[in-house]
Scaffold this motif. Structure first.
Motif, mmCIF file in Angstrom:
data_model
loop_
_atom_site.group_PDB
_atom_site.id
_atom_site.type_symbol
_atom_site.label_atom_id
_atom_site.label_comp_id
_atom_site.label_asym_id
_atom_site.label_seq_id
_atom_site.Cartn_x
_atom_site.Cartn_y
_atom_site.Cartn_z
ATOM 1 N N ASN A 162 -1.720 22.100 4.770
ATOM 2 C CA ASN A 162 -2.591 22.713 5.515
ATOM 3 C C ASN A 162 -3.866 23.336 5.839
ATOM 4 N N GLU A 163 -2.175 25.008 5.078
ATOM 5 C CA GLU A 163 -3.474 25.940 5.797
ATOM 6 C C GLU A 163 -3.129 27.584 3.828
ATOM 7 N N GLY A 164 -2.746 26.343 3.356
ATOM 8 C CA GLY A 164 -3.116 26.969 1.881
ATOM 9 C C GLY A 164 -1.589 27.589 1.532
ATOM 10 N N LEU A 165 -1.050 28.596 2.290
ATOM 11 C CA LEU A 165 0.095 29.180 1.637
ATOM 12 C C LEU A 165 0.918 28.844 0.601
ATOM 13 N N PRO A 166 1.646 29.707 0.724
ATOM 14 C CA PRO A 166 2.255 30.130 -0.460
ATOM 15 C C PRO A 166 3.166 29.374 -0.522
ATOM 16 N N LEU A 167 4.200 28.808 -1.200
ATOM 17 C CA LEU A 167 5.182 27.177 -1.185
ATOM 18 C C LEU A 167 7.037 28.657 -1.684
ATOM 19 N N GLU A 168 8.276 28.506 -0.422
ATOM 20 C CA GLU A 168 8.959 29.291 -1.232
ATOM 21 C C GLU A 168 9.637 28.346 -2.434
ATOM 22 N N GLU A 169 10.258 29.212 -3.222
ATOM 23 C CA GLU A 169 11.087 28.577 -4.378
ATOM 24 C C GLU A 169 12.261 27.773 -4.172
ATOM 25 N N PHE A 220 0.945 -1.228 -0.251
ATOM 26 C CA PHE A 220 -0.006 0.217 -0.117
ATOM 27 C C PHE A 220 1.063 1.118 0.066
ATOM 28 N N GLY A 221 0.612 2.248 -1.324
ATOM 29 C CA GLY A 221 2.039 3.530 -1.333
ATOM 30 C C GLY A 221 2.124 3.302 -1.893
ATOM 31 N N SER A 222 2.959 2.201 -1.902
ATOM 32 C CA SER A 222 4.206 1.472 -2.255
ATOM 33 C C SER A 222 5.089 3.292 -3.632
ATOM 34 N N ASN A 223 4.437 3.960 -4.426
ATOM 35 C CA ASN A 223 4.373 4.364 -5.016
ATOM 36 C C ASN A 223 3.965 5.416 -5.227
ATOM 37 N N VAL A 224 3.899 5.937 -3.984
ATOM 38 C CA VAL A 224 3.261 7.360 -3.799
ATOM 39 C C VAL A 224 4.264 8.024 -3.348
ATOM 40 N N PHE A 225 4.437 9.192 -3.146
ATOM 41 C CA PHE A 225 5.607 10.209 -2.911
ATOM 42 C C PHE A 225 4.940 10.909 -1.546
ATOM 43 N N ASN A 226 3.839 10.251 -1.084
ATOM 44 C CA ASN A 226 2.921 10.396 0.542
ATOM 45 C C ASN A 226 3.864 11.424 1.574
ATOM 46 N N GLU A 227 2.977 11.850 2.657
ATOM 47 C CA GLU A 227 3.389 11.985 4.081
ATOM 48 C C GLU A 227 4.514 10.946 4.434
ATOM 49 N N ALA A 228 4.565 9.973 4.699
ATOM 50 C CA ALA A 228 5.857 9.263 5.421
ATOM 51 C C ALA A 228 7.095 9.067 4.486
ATOM 52 N N VAL A 229 6.771 8.918 3.346
ATOM 53 C CA VAL A 229 7.728 8.840 2.327
ATOM 54 C C VAL A 229 8.702 10.811 2.204
ATOM 55 N N MET A 230 7.993 11.354 2.679
ATOM 56 C CA MET A 230 8.491 12.687 2.556
ATOM 57 C C MET A 230 8.930 13.491 3.902
ATOM 58 N N LYS A 231 8.348 12.619 5.104
ATOM 59 C CA LYS A 231 9.127 12.664 6.340
ATOM 60 C C LYS A 231 9.974 12.044 6.778
ATOM 61 N N GLU A 232 10.611 11.086 5.465
ATOM 62 C CA GLU A 232 11.700 10.842 5.661
ATOM 63 C C GLU A 232 12.998 11.006 4.679
ATOM 64 N N ARG A 233 12.758 11.630 3.951
ATOM 65 C CA ARG A 233 13.477 12.420 3.136
ATOM 66 C C ARG A 233 13.583 13.764 2.482
ATOM 67 N N LEU A 234 12.695 14.600 3.405
ATOM 68 C CA LEU A 234 13.325 15.776 3.633
ATOM 69 C C LEU A 234 13.609 16.199 5.083
ATOM 70 N N PRO A 235 14.349 17.222 4.699
ATOM 71 C CA PRO A 235 14.940 18.257 6.197
ATOM 72 C C PRO A 235 13.286 18.455 6.762
ATOM 73 N N LYS A 236 13.881 18.874 8.382
ATOM 74 C CA LYS A 236 12.985 18.607 9.116
ATOM 75 C C LYS A 236 12.361 20.212 8.790
ATOM 76 N N ASN A 237 12.573 21.253 8.578
ATOM 77 C CA ASN A 237 12.486 22.777 7.720
ATOM 78 C C ASN A 237 11.591 21.971 6.583
ATOM 79 N N VAL A 238 12.233 22.125 5.663
ATOM 80 C CA VAL A 238 11.031 21.712 4.517
ATOM 81 C C VAL A 238 10.447 20.873 4.338
ATOM 82 N N PHE A 239 10.535 19.876 5.482
ATOM 83 C CA PHE A 239 8.985 18.820 5.532
ATOM 84 C C PHE A 239 7.884 20.008 6.152
ATOM 85 N N LYS A 240 8.722 20.552 7.271
ATOM 86 C CA LYS A 240 7.462 21.881 7.989
ATOM 87 C C LYS A 240 6.741 22.622 7.426
ATOM 88 N N ALA A 241 7.866 22.786 6.354
ATOM 89 C CA ALA A 241 7.323 23.858 5.503
ATOM 90 C C ALA A 241 5.965 23.786 4.093
#
Length: 701
Positions: A36-43, A9-30
């Motif tokens: 969640n809040e619909g804020l613009p994503l910085e480049e 299940f979800g093995s071919n999805v770049f889901n939250e679990a994958v993002m949490k594992e692969r992204l730096p904490k600050n990037v994941f949080k942003a």
């Protein structure tokens, strides 16, 4: 040995679990903040996400990426780009930037635009929908990273189904939060959730290829009913055939890998008909998933020597297919706003949201109807297999009783279901629901959600949910306006609820929606009965529709007008293709076969007569007369249809009247041709009939 479904299940999805594992904490949080809040994503954040997404995809074998979007065709679109970038030394690297993730530039000139784009104006943009996770598609072309996106024109108008959907989700979130705050809620977000059930047919692929009507239109334009149809009711929930079970097994596996929560599978009512149902998901993700479900149904069927038919009525005489859109509202704190609780008469917040939906559906019946419409659904709605074309709401005994109490001046009690005893001592007592189900209702309350049962099986669910979200947002906005300025909150709530019940109870109907009596009763109540797709479409451009969509920034007047044109053009093109296919099949397949049969029959009669034997040839001669007469009628019917098509096709300048001509004249001529051809089928030698019959198609899987 099957792979563990949990691992799949979800093995071919770049889901939250994958993002949490692969992204730096600050990037994941942003990124989570944007989601969640619909804020613009910085480049800079987008660049890091893109690189991580690329690395993950390449590790899994991906060589290309695509912005996966949903134009007004109703299906998905994709343009594949390689990750490879050449270097000066003749080698190459794989790279993927934040800019490439966020924005793509496809050709916008060749998609339906309803006048938003001229043919020579080609530029359009796809924009990353980060609230719907990227995923990998695997096929004979390899592995492709698919990035769900919205699709807009160079001038900013929505050219797709996703953009209005996302706008409508923002609209209902805003207005629902206003209402919740008056109740003291601490929720910071409200989302709509959907679980779309999908019905479909499976037929043998070799037989499918022999039917030009199925290949070109998705439905049979000719076909006499076989001796057996669905009357024995033995297919519904019956044992799944081995061949179909193998297909379903692979389908589950592939959908699970894509993160689609395929939960239920079973045989449906008609022979060769089946159903798949997922678990609820956030509306835009559920919409993406349903598009994937339809795509995978067709792709995997091919691997099993089958063809999946998603048309609403592929076979006359047996049930067609729909798509039940199970819709609800939930907060970010996990509260389902349409959950009545044990004693709903005490759950005033629930009653407010319930009554908001009731008022919305009543006031915007025409928009509900058009959102579920297409040419195929005209064969289905109003028949004894699907909800009628009349919009109504089923609430059941408990909630109807509570609304009666509201109307009469006070909430005192809630009817309870109790226990169900089967009369066998070894069987346990079962908790009984507080109300029965009503399968004839187009919009039924089913415990903690509404089931919109009219939706066409081949349609994207985006349209129905855009309407549901927007019209409910409007009524919640009206309620919030009153509650926010109320000096006596409880009194104002009671006044609002009583007012809605008194004015809009006409839309509530718990009886048999298939009955003739309901048609008469609905007319007395002033409910609309819009019988066709063509007649439903003008609802999009009424002043009332334009006002509500523009107020909540979901669709502008120009965007609504474009959709009006697109839907009428799609109807015209669909019926025109069907009519031309009928003419070709009748002229080049059926008529020659009937001529061969009558010639053979005449030769047989003459041969017997030439022997001098005194035989009774009345049976052969009577059959020859009957079939020859039918052949003559068929030729006249072909000519009538040709004339009707030519006349309708020659109408220019008024799309609506042209669509009406196809509905009233071309479609009527098609039905007349079919009636005589189907009768001929029952008379002609089966070995001479030019294509597979209903018996072969429905029972040879």
């Amino acid at each position: 040995m099957c792979a563990n479904p949990i691992e799949q299940f979800g093995s071919n999805v770049f889901n939250e679990a994958v993002m949490k594992e692969r992204l730096p904490k600050n990037v994941f949080k942003a990124l989570k903040k944007t989601i969640n809040e619909g804020l613009p994503l910085e480049e800079t954040v987008a660049d890091v996400v893109a690189n991580a997404m690329k690395d993950w995809a390449v590790e899994k074998g991906a060589t290309h990426y695509t912005h996966w979007f949903q134009p007004m065709t109703g299906i998905t679109a994709e343009k594949h780009d390689s990750f490879l970038s050449p270097k000066a030394d003749g080698t190459a690297i794989v790279e993927f930037s934040g800019k490439e993730l966020i924005k793509g530039e496809p050709d916008a000139s060749s998609f339906p635009s309803g006048g938003l784009r001229a043919t020579f104006e080609a530029r359009g943009y796809t924009a990353w929908d980060c609230t719907s996770p990227a995923f990998l598609k695997e096929d004979t072309a390899g592995v492709t990273l698919c990035i769900p996106t919205a699709f807009v024109s160079y001038t900013g108008e929505a050219l797709d189904k996703k953009t209005p959907l996302l706008r409508s989700m923002e609209a209902i979130n805003k207005q629902a939060l206003r209402v919740l705050k008056t109740f003291g809620s601490s929720a910071s977000k409200v989302i709509t959730t959907v679980g779309p059930e999908q019905e479909y047919f499976l037929v043998d692929r070799n037989l499918f290829k022999q039917r030009k009507d199925l290949v070109l239109t998705g439905r049979t334009l000719f076909g006499a009913m076989p001796a057996k149809g669905q009357e024995l009711e033995d297919h519904y929930f019956g044992t799944i055939k081995e061949r179909i079970a193998g297909f379903m097994k692979e389908l589950d596996k592939e959908l699970w890998k894509l993160g689609v929560t395929a939960k239920t599978k079973h045989n449906e009512v008609a022979p060769a008909q089946h159903e798949l149902a997922p678990i609820f998901g956030t509306t835009n993700v559920a919409t993406d998933h349903n598009q994937l479900v339809m795509e995978m149904l067709q792709k995997i069927a091919n691997r099993h020597g089958l063809t999946c038919l998603l048309h609403e009525k592929p076979f006359a005489g047996v049930n067609g297919s729909g798509k039940h859109n199970n819709w609800s509202l939930s907060t970010d704190e996990g509260q389902n706003l349409l959950e009545p609780g044990t004693n709903p008469h005490e759950n005033i917040q629930f009653l407010v949201f319930l009554c908001a939906v009731i008022k919305a559906v009543d006031e915007y019946q025409d928009l509900m109807r058009v959102s579920a419409s297409n040419a195929g659904n005209d064969h289905r709605l109003g028949a004894n297999e699907a909800p009628p074309a009349i919009i109504s709401i089923f609430l059941g005994d408990q909630l109807t009783d509570i609304l009666e109490q509201l109307k009469n001046g006070g909430l005192k009690s809630s009817k309870q279901g109790g226990q169900l005893l089967a009369g066998v001592s070894s069987l346990p007592a079962l908790p009984k629901d507080n109300t029965d189900r009503n399968r004839t209702s187009p919009f039924a309350f089913t415990g903690n959600k509404f089931e919109f049962r009219m939706v066409a099986s081949s349609l994207s669910i985006a349209g129905p949910n855009v309407v549901l979200n927007t019209i409910t947002a409007e009524i919640l906005s009206q309620i919030a306006d009153e509650l926010e300025k109320a000096t006596d909150f409880n009194a104002k709530v009671e006044e609002i609820l009583r007012g809605i019940v008194n004015k809009h109870e006409r839309i509530i109907f718990n009886g048999n929606g298939y009955s003739d009596e309901w048609v008469v009763e609905a007319e007395k109540r002033g409910l609309s009965n819009i019988r066709s797709n063509v007649e439903a479409v003008p609802a999009l451009i009424t002043e009332k529709a334009i006002e509500v969509f523009e107020k909540h920034k979901v669709l502008s007047k120009v965007e609504l007008e474009s959709r009006y044109e697109i839907l009428l053009e799609q109807y015209i093109k669909q019926i025109n293709i069907e009519a031309l296919t009928m003419i070709e099949m009748a002229s080049r397949q059926i008529v020659p076969s009937v001529i061969n049969f009558t010639t053979s029959l005449a030769n047989s009669i003459n041969a017997i007569k030439s022997t001098g034997v005194n035989a009774d040839l009345s049976a052969q001669e009577d059959l020859l007369v009957v079939v020859s007469s039918l052949l003559a009628t068929m030729n006249k019917s072909i000519a009538t249809l040709q004339a009707a098509v030519a006349k309708a096709a020659d109408m220019h300048g008024d799309t609506y009247n042209q669509a009406l001509a196809y509905k009233d004249e071309v479609f009527a001529a098609m039905n007349a041709l079919r009636a005589v051809a189907d009768e001929v089928e029952t008379k002609v030698d089966a070995t001479l009939w030019p294509f597979p019959t209903y018996s072969e198609l429905l029972f040879n899987v």
